[in-house]
Design a protein around this motif. Structure first.
Motif, PDB file in Angstrom:
ATOM      1  N   THR A 136      27.581   3.845 -15.629  1.00 56.68           N
ATOM      2  CA  THR A 136      27.907   2.871 -14.593  1.00 56.68           C
ATOM      3  C   THR A 136      29.335   3.141 -14.154  1.00 56.68           C
ATOM      4  OG1 THR A 136      26.424   1.231 -15.555  1.00 56.68           O
ATOM      5  CG2 THR A 136      28.121   0.424 -14.042  1.00 56.68           C
ATOM      6  N   ASP A 141      32.613   2.730 -10.953  1.00 58.26           N
ATOM      7  CA  ASP A 141      33.223   2.069  -9.806  1.00 58.26           C
ATOM      8  C   ASP A 141      33.820   3.155  -8.918  1.00 58.26           C
ATOM      9  OD1 ASP A 141      32.688  -0.320 -11.157  1.00 58.26           O
ATOM     10  OD2 ASP A 141      34.700  -0.409 -12.019  1.00 58.26           O
ATOM     11  N   ALA A 146      31.355  -1.164  -6.873  1.00 60.08           N
ATOM     12  CA  ALA A 146      31.497  -1.413  -8.308  1.00 60.08           C
ATOM     13  C   ALA A 146      30.130  -1.551  -8.958  1.00 60.08           C
ATOM     14  CB  ALA A 146      32.314  -2.674  -8.539  1.00 60.08           C
ATOM     15  N   GLY A 147      30.052  -1.110 -10.210  1.00 61.28           N
ATOM     16  CA  GLY A 147      28.835  -1.290 -10.994  1.00 61.28           C
ATOM     17  C   GLY A 147      27.652  -0.486 -10.492  1.00 61.28           C
ATOM     18  N   ARG A 199      34.543   5.467 -14.679  1.00 57.41           N
ATOM     19  CA  ARG A 199      33.429   5.028 -15.525  1.00 57.41           C
ATOM     20  C   ARG A 199      33.710   3.618 -16.029  1.00 57.41           C
ATOM     21  NH1 ARG A 199      33.288   8.608 -19.898  1.00 57.41           N
ATOM     22  NH2 ARG A 199      31.677   9.941 -19.025  1.00 57.41           N
ATOM     23  N   SER A 200      32.719   2.742 -15.907  1.00 52.99           N
ATOM     24  CA  SER A 200      32.850   1.371 -16.391  1.00 52.99           C
ATOM     25  C   SER A 200      32.650   1.371 -17.903  1.00 52.99           C
ATOM     26  CB  SER A 200      31.806   0.478 -15.726  1.00 52.99           C
ATOM     27  OG  SER A 200      31.819  -0.800 -16.319  1.00 52.99           O
ATOM     28  N   THR A 201      33.474   0.628 -18.607  1.00 58.31           N
ATOM     29  CA  THR A 201      33.364   0.555 -20.066  1.00 58.31           C
ATOM     30  C   THR A 201      32.926  -0.831 -20.524  1.00 58.31           C
ATOM     31  OG1 THR A 201      35.718   0.012 -20.200  1.00 58.31           O
ATOM     32  CG2 THR A 201      35.115   2.341 -20.411  1.00 58.31           C
ATOM     33  N   ASP A 255      32.632  -6.453 -13.407  1.00 59.01           N
ATOM     34  CA  ASP A 255      32.819  -5.811 -12.109  1.00 59.01           C
ATOM     35  C   ASP A 255      33.868  -6.568 -11.308  1.00 59.01           C
ATOM     36  OD1 ASP A 255      30.872  -3.999 -12.706  1.00 59.01           O
ATOM     37  OD2 ASP A 255      29.314  -4.935 -11.474  1.00 59.01           O
TER      38      ASP A 255
END
Length: 194
Positions: A106, A108, A122-123, A170-172, A176
């Motif tokens: 996922t 952003d 985002a996301g 990368r989303s951790t 969001d």
């Protein structure tokens, strides 16, 4: 391909008829055919000429020059399975987690223009990440992760690519950002005057 054509038993495979940008939805006019040896192990990785009609409408996940063989791994179905669209984002590896993105991540999307950074999407899910180093023929290929986007995200990302520097983050597991409320960062702005 000229060397490959020297063998007697051949099979026709698809090549790019013109230069094709990453993220292009393929049409019949994008394809040409050339013969390659039928017993060549590489032929199994190439799109056969008989599969061209089934490849129409699919998305190209890397940029191609006219004459480049089309690999089966170069193609991605446009339907992401959940009503979203698939979009490839040509980007330098250093601006996309050093090229360490993987399918299912996922992410952003951030735009930096005139010293101001803003979230534009985002996301979003990574659908595919082609090799950033070389293709099956040993030629360097561009880095263009493919993501699942809705129509407004697609437009914002496309505009960002034409406006400034785009970064993929990368989303951790963080929440969001609210795109309407996200604050831009201006590294060059002066502080309040005294």
């Amino acid at each position: 391909l000229a060397v490959l054509r020297s063998n007697e038993a051949t099979v026709d495979v698809a090549v790019a008829a013109t230069d094709i940008a990453a993220g292009t939805t393929l049409e019949l006019s994008h394809f040409d055919e050339v013969p390659v040896p039928a017993d060549e192990s590489l032929a199994a990785r190439l799109l056969p000429a008989t599969g061209i009609e089934q490849a129409v409408g699919k998305l190209v996940v890397r940029p191609m020059d006219a004459g480049d063989p089309i690999l089966l791994s170069d193609l991605l179905a446009v339907d992401s399975g959940d009503g979203l669209r698939a979009m490839s984002i040509p980007i330098e590896q250093s601006r996309a987690v050093s090229g360490l993105l993987t399918r299912g991540d996922t992410v952003d999307i951030v735009l930096v223009a005139d010293g101001v950074a803003t979230f534009v999407a985002a996301g979003i899910e990574v659908l595919d990440v082609p090799s950033a180093e070389t293709n099956a023929l040993g030629a360097r290929s561009g880095y263009a992760p493919t993501v699942a986007v809705d129509s407004s995200q697609a437009l914002r990302i496309a505009a960002a690519l034409d406006t400034g520097d785009v970064h993929i983050i990368r989303s951790t597991g963080a929440q969001d950002p609210d795109l309407m409320q996200s604050r831009a960062i201006d590294e060059t702005a002066e502080g309040p005057s005294e």
